[in-house]
Design a protein around this motif. Sequence first.
Motif, PDB file in Angstrom:
ATOM      1  N   MET A  57       0.836  -1.203   0.000  1.00 31.39           N
ATOM      2  CA  MET A  57       0.000   0.000   0.000  1.00 31.39           C
ATOM      3  C   MET A  57       0.874   1.257   0.000  1.00 31.39           C
ATOM      4  O   MET A  57       0.608   2.214  -0.713  1.00 31.39           O
ATOM      5  N   LEU A  58       1.936   1.203   0.822  1.00 31.57           N
ATOM      6  CA  LEU A  58       2.833   2.358   0.890  1.00 31.57           C
ATOM      7  C   LEU A  58       3.491   2.598  -0.462  1.00 31.57           C
ATOM      8  O   LEU A  58       3.565   3.731  -0.936  1.00 31.57           O
ATOM      9  N   CYS A  60       2.379   1.839  -3.413  1.00 36.12           N
ATOM     10  CA  CYS A  60       1.430   2.407  -4.368  1.00 36.12           C
ATOM     11  C   CYS A  60       1.235   3.894  -4.117  1.00 36.12           C
ATOM     12  O   CYS A  60       1.128   4.685  -5.052  1.00 36.12           O
ATOM     13  N   SER A  61       1.191   4.280  -2.842  1.00 35.47           N
ATOM     14  CA  SER A  61       0.959   5.702  -2.611  1.00 35.47           C
ATOM     15  C   SER A  61       2.232   6.497  -2.889  1.00 35.47           C
ATOM     16  O   SER A  61       2.153   7.641  -3.336  1.00 35.47           O
ATOM     17  N   LEU A  62       3.386   5.882  -2.673  1.00 32.51           N
ATOM     18  CA  LEU A  62       4.615   6.590  -3.028  1.00 32.51           C
ATOM     19  C   LEU A  62       4.722   6.777  -4.541  1.00 32.51           C
ATOM     20  O   LEU A  62       5.371   7.699  -5.009  1.00 32.51           O
ATOM     21  N   SER A  63       4.050   5.881  -5.289  1.00 29.21           N
ATOM     22  CA  SER A  63       4.134   5.999  -6.741  1.00 29.21           C
ATOM     23  C   SER A  63       3.566   7.344  -7.205  1.00 29.21           C
ATOM     24  O   SER A  63       3.957   7.856  -8.244  1.00 29.21           O
ATOM     25  N   ILE A  64       2.667   7.925  -6.414  1.00 22.43           N
ATOM     26  CA  ILE A  64       2.133   9.241  -6.783  1.00 22.43           C
ATOM     27  C   ILE A  64       3.251  10.284  -6.755  1.00 22.43           C
ATOM     28  O   ILE A  64       3.383  11.103  -7.677  1.00 22.43           O
ATOM     29  N   PHE A  65       4.078  10.211  -5.703  1.00 20.40           N
ATOM     30  CA  PHE A  65       5.271  11.074  -5.663  1.00 20.40           C
ATOM     31  C   PHE A  65       6.136  10.844  -6.888  1.00 20.40           C
ATOM     32  O   PHE A  65       6.566  11.773  -7.558  1.00 20.40           O
ATOM     33  N   ILE A  67       5.483   9.615  -9.746  1.00 20.20           N
ATOM     34  CA  ILE A  67       4.934  10.076 -11.019  1.00 20.20           C
ATOM     35  C   ILE A  67       5.249  11.560 -11.213  1.00 20.20           C
ATOM     36  O   ILE A  67       5.735  11.983 -12.262  1.00 20.20           O
ATOM     37  N   VAL A  68       4.986  12.356 -10.169  1.00 18.72           N
ATOM     38  CA  VAL A  68       5.219  13.796 -10.286  1.00 18.72           C
ATOM     39  C   VAL A  68       6.713  14.070 -10.515  1.00 18.72           C
ATOM     40  O   VAL A  68       7.086  14.847 -11.408  1.00 18.72           O
ATOM     41  N   PHE A  70       8.907  12.051 -11.754  1.00 18.03           N
ATOM     42  CA  PHE A  70       9.324  11.542 -13.049  1.00 18.03           C
ATOM     43  C   PHE A  70       8.900  12.505 -14.173  1.00 18.03           C
ATOM     44  O   PHE A  70       9.666  12.789 -15.090  1.00 18.03           O
ATOM     45  N   ILE A  71       7.692  13.043 -14.080  1.00 22.20           N
ATOM     46  CA  ILE A  71       7.261  14.005 -15.100  1.00 22.20           C
ATOM     47  C   ILE A  71       8.220  15.189 -15.111  1.00 22.20           C
ATOM     48  O   ILE A  71       8.684  15.641 -16.165  1.00 22.20           O
ATOM     49  N   ILE A  74      11.733  14.121 -16.536  1.00 18.43           N
ATOM     50  CA  ILE A  74      11.764  13.782 -17.953  1.00 18.43           C
ATOM     51  C   ILE A  74      11.574  15.050 -18.788  1.00 18.43           C
ATOM     52  O   ILE A  74      12.208  15.231 -19.816  1.00 18.43           O
ATOM     53  N   ILE A 328       1.127  23.459 -11.402  1.00 20.03           N
ATOM     54  CA  ILE A 328       1.394  22.888 -10.079  1.00 20.03           C
ATOM     55  C   ILE A 328       1.318  23.976  -9.015  1.00 20.03           C
ATOM     56  O   ILE A 328       0.689  23.811  -7.969  1.00 20.03           O
ATOM     57  N   ALA A 332      -1.451  24.062  -6.194  1.00 19.06           N
ATOM     58  CA  ALA A 332      -1.014  23.920  -4.808  1.00 19.06           C
ATOM     59  C   ALA A 332      -1.615  25.038  -3.961  1.00 19.06           C
ATOM     60  O   ALA A 332      -2.180  24.785  -2.886  1.00 19.06           O
TER      61      ALA A 332
ATOM     62  N   SER C 105      -5.126   1.242  -3.818  1.00 22.23           N
ATOM     63  CA  SER C 105      -4.113   0.936  -2.807  1.00 22.23           C
ATOM     64  C   SER C 105      -3.588   2.203  -2.148  1.00 22.23           C
ATOM     65  O   SER C 105      -3.427   2.263  -0.926  1.00 22.23           O
ATOM     66  N   ALA C 106      -3.327   3.212  -2.965  1.00 24.51           N
ATOM     67  CA  ALA C 106      -2.823   4.462  -2.400  1.00 24.51           C
ATOM     68  C   ALA C 106      -3.870   5.065  -1.462  1.00 24.51           C
ATOM     69  O   ALA C 106      -3.536   5.573  -0.387  1.00 24.51           O
ATOM     70  N   TYR C 109      -3.763   3.240   1.760  1.00 25.74           N
ATOM     71  CA  TYR C 109      -2.650   3.680   2.607  1.00 25.74           C
ATOM     72  C   TYR C 109      -3.014   4.970   3.335  1.00 25.74           C
ATOM     73  O   TYR C 109      -2.827   5.088   4.547  1.00 25.74           O
ATOM     74  N   PHE C 125      -1.619  15.664  -0.642  1.00 25.41           N
ATOM     75  CA  PHE C 125      -1.436  16.942  -1.319  1.00 25.41           C
ATOM     76  C   PHE C 125      -0.900  16.721  -2.731  1.00 25.41           C
ATOM     77  O   PHE C 125      -1.392  17.317  -3.695  1.00 25.41           O
ATOM     78  N   THR C 126       0.072  15.827  -2.862  1.00 24.62           N
ATOM     79  CA  THR C 126       0.637  15.549  -4.180  1.00 24.62           C
ATOM     80  C   THR C 126      -0.433  14.992  -5.121  1.00 24.62           C
ATOM     81  O   THR C 126      -0.475  15.340  -6.303  1.00 24.62           O
ATOM     82  N   VAL C 129      -2.472  17.790  -6.360  1.00 25.89           N
ATOM     83  CA  VAL C 129      -1.757  18.592  -7.346  1.00 25.89           C
ATOM     84  C   VAL C 129      -1.651  17.842  -8.672  1.00 25.89           C
ATOM     85  O   VAL C 129      -1.870  18.405  -9.742  1.00 25.89           O
ATOM     86  N   SER C 141       4.922  13.794 -21.541  1.00 24.75           N
ATOM     87  CA  SER C 141       5.814  13.067 -20.626  1.00 24.75           C
ATOM     88  C   SER C 141       5.888  11.600 -21.008  1.00 24.75           C
ATOM     89  O   SER C 141       6.976  11.012 -21.064  1.00 24.75           O
TER      90      SER C 141
END
Lengths: 350, 252, 301
Positions: A57-58, A60-65, A67-68, A70-71, A74, A328, A332, C105-106, C109, C125-126, C129, C141
């Motif tokens: 689970m962690l 998957c949620s870190l994947s959101i970080f 993704i940002v 990585f965008i 790149i 962003i 934000a 899953s996210a 969490y 927050f991310t 955004v 991208s």
Amino acid sequence: MTTEPESGSTKSALSPVPTEFVASAVEAPVSAPSPIREFLSQRGSGRLADRSFAAVMLLCSLSIFLIVLFIFFILISRSKLSLLAFGWKFFTRQAWDPVSGDFGALPFIYGTLATSFLALLIAVPLALGVAVFLTELCPRSLRAPISFLTELLAAIPSVVYGLWAVFVLVPIMRDSLGPFLYKTLGWTGFFEGSNFGVGLLTASIILAIMILPVISSLTRDIMTSVPNSQREGVLALGATRWEMIRTGVLRNSRIGIVGAVMLGLGRALGETMAVTMVIGNHADISKSLFAPGYTLASVIANEFSEATGDLYLSALIEIGLALFLVTIVVNAIARLMVWAVTRGAPARAA
Amino acid sequence: MGVGIQVENLNAWYGTTHTLQDINLHIPANHATALIGPSGCGKSTFVRCLNRMHETNPIARATGVIKMGELDIYKDASPVEIRRRVGMVFQRPNPFPTMSIYDNVASGLKLNGFRNRRILDETVERSLKQAALWEEVKDDLKKKSGASLSGGQQQRMCIARALAVDPEVLLMDEPASALDPVSTSKIEDLIFQLKSQYTIVIVTHNMQQAARVAENTGFFLNGKMVEFDSTHKIFTNPKDKRTEDYITGRFG
Amino acid sequence: MSTLPLSPNPLRTPAKPSVINTLRRQAMNHVITGLSILSTVVVIAPLVAILVYLIYKGASSLNLAFFTHIPAPVGEQGGGMANSIVGSGIILFLASLMGIPIGISAGVYLAEFGRGSFLGNAIRFTADVLNGVPSIVMGISIYSLIVMQQKHFSALAGGIALAIMMVPTITRTTEEMLATVPHAIREAALGLGVPKWRTVLSVSLRTASPGIITGCMLAFARVAGETAPLLFTAFGNQFWSFKLNEPIAALPLQIYVYAISPYDEWHRLAWAGSLVLIVMIMVAVTLVRIFANRGVLKGAS
């Protein structure tokens, strides 16, 4: 009697779980350990499963970080060529000449800002009106269908808005609304030059239609989170309904409403398809709103697949990078504002 | 069959609040033990330590030794293993809203991977009978949602759910506080019958209830256990002045 | 006590409010009411206009060939968008396959493990955004990452781009829906000795499932109409294609291509395509409504 069983079990059980069950069963010769007890005692502690579940689970949620990040990386790495060639001046130069390899983003920035702010100018008062109507004035029976309709408006794809704009809005602009504006407001200088129907104003109108549901539904959420006691307090002082809305509701939710408007702005800045279809796609800076323009998003959509040459492609990706960073920041700030209001709000009234 | 519980030097914290201070006590097997005291005295925290539910809150922690029989529950086993042996009934009935009555009662087994159909059926029937709910629900066990029962029925279903895993200890955290008098007396009857087979610890703010169902009673105050003795003694001849004040109602 | 010294205060309202003032306030009240009703009408009007025009134009252009044929070459009559519909289906399936599990899953969490922690807040927050990142940026991208590496456009690249767009929406709705599940129900399961992972899957998620399904379908409906991220990833295709590493047609892409073309016959197909797309999305949104309402009832009982 009460302590008896304990001392009985002391000798046999030097601990691990199953032994203990045997021990407790011995105290009560009535029944052998039931199949259920036996089964449950053989189940593991589930520690490993629990840890791996939490880890997945962690992840998957870190994947959101990721993704940002990585965008971001790149886009930077692919636009390096243009970043090195033009530096910060890229954003202040007017040139856009793929043939000689001379690129500047100013016309697109102008087009993006002009259409977005014009769209906000049209959409914000309307959205506020709708939100006020839905939360404060609307008869209960109308509330659900109207909010359903505005949600539908949000579900229509951008390209369909564009299609409608090309075949309905553009002729209207060309034949009736455009000439009318020229006649009445031509002296301001904003409505001059030849009017083909496509251009900044048309793009702004379609943008306004598209961001309206976003702003109005968020504003509605924020206004319903204002506690009823605020409304009643003002009404009890003898205020009219409008005064109640102004001092009891709008004043309490203004930060959130600004946040909602910013979110709308974020959408408008990045909106691509519908704008590309009606803005005219011409890299020029012109005061007249009838003039064709170009936005950051639409230049990417239009020229990316035919961009020949690394510098050209790199310049387009740098435009994407700029768009990414700007949206962003705008998002934000907007989120923080909306959070500031809706978090800690008491249970929803109304 | 129940086992006795030995508690030694139990301390518990919520964040920086020291909610339990040096608790020492022995809870005898196959008896009902009542814990009384004003709200916030730590009696709920105490029972939550007995099945390690206390530590599900990230800011909570506990030190000390709790032995169930010979098993040191903080050392020798994981929380999950402990909770399978210690049933718990909560203050408010908390049925699983998406499950039928049958699934609610069988949940402790099913969610732990038990698949034997026949034993499941038997267990559900036995538990519901033990909880005196069988006659009322036997016709729509699988048709009705657990949440569609009345409050008292829900609580008895929750008791059945706790009994279905065949626990050795049954913890009850003010099980009747959210119920009407009729349902309350049904629950008390139940406790009376169940205590021959299980070790029961019941938290209550209702002193009459403690007097009716429990052999032993402990009095908690400000995170400390002031007195622990047979119920008869606590209510007729308490040793401590504070206990006397509390049971005679001279206490805020 | 403090009222006495205040009474001579000039700000004190007169015993009788002036008639003009009252009238002015009443008038203002009515003007604002009128304005807000007017703006609601102004907002609803384009929607109705778009829908009516779309149904009128689209329905008159729809025929069986639309659903069974691939696009005809320029200048020829007829042709359809069968390959685009199937292509959209393939891309959306890929996107859901990746986006829904990661998103849920996210959300799990955030709701079950990271509540109140700094990391949890940062991720939340991310996600918000990321939700606002323009779809065209997502397109370039993925182009830069996948298409440039593989040296060709592909259905897979399109699916990944849409999946990334689905994740934040699904994450946030999952989290919000899980937050509405009462804590007592989790405690009930934990108290029975059910491991946490099983509690989350069989109790928390199951109780919140109507709302989570709603969130997934909304995310699905949203990306179903996306064109910009597909322009440089899936790219479009005039012919049938079922391979994941080849350019593939998609309904919104085809609508775009036809809409900006100069041919009347293609405009006709663009309207028909839009109608089909909208009907598909509306069906999804309406299903969502039914699910959501049922979820509310379930929670209340």
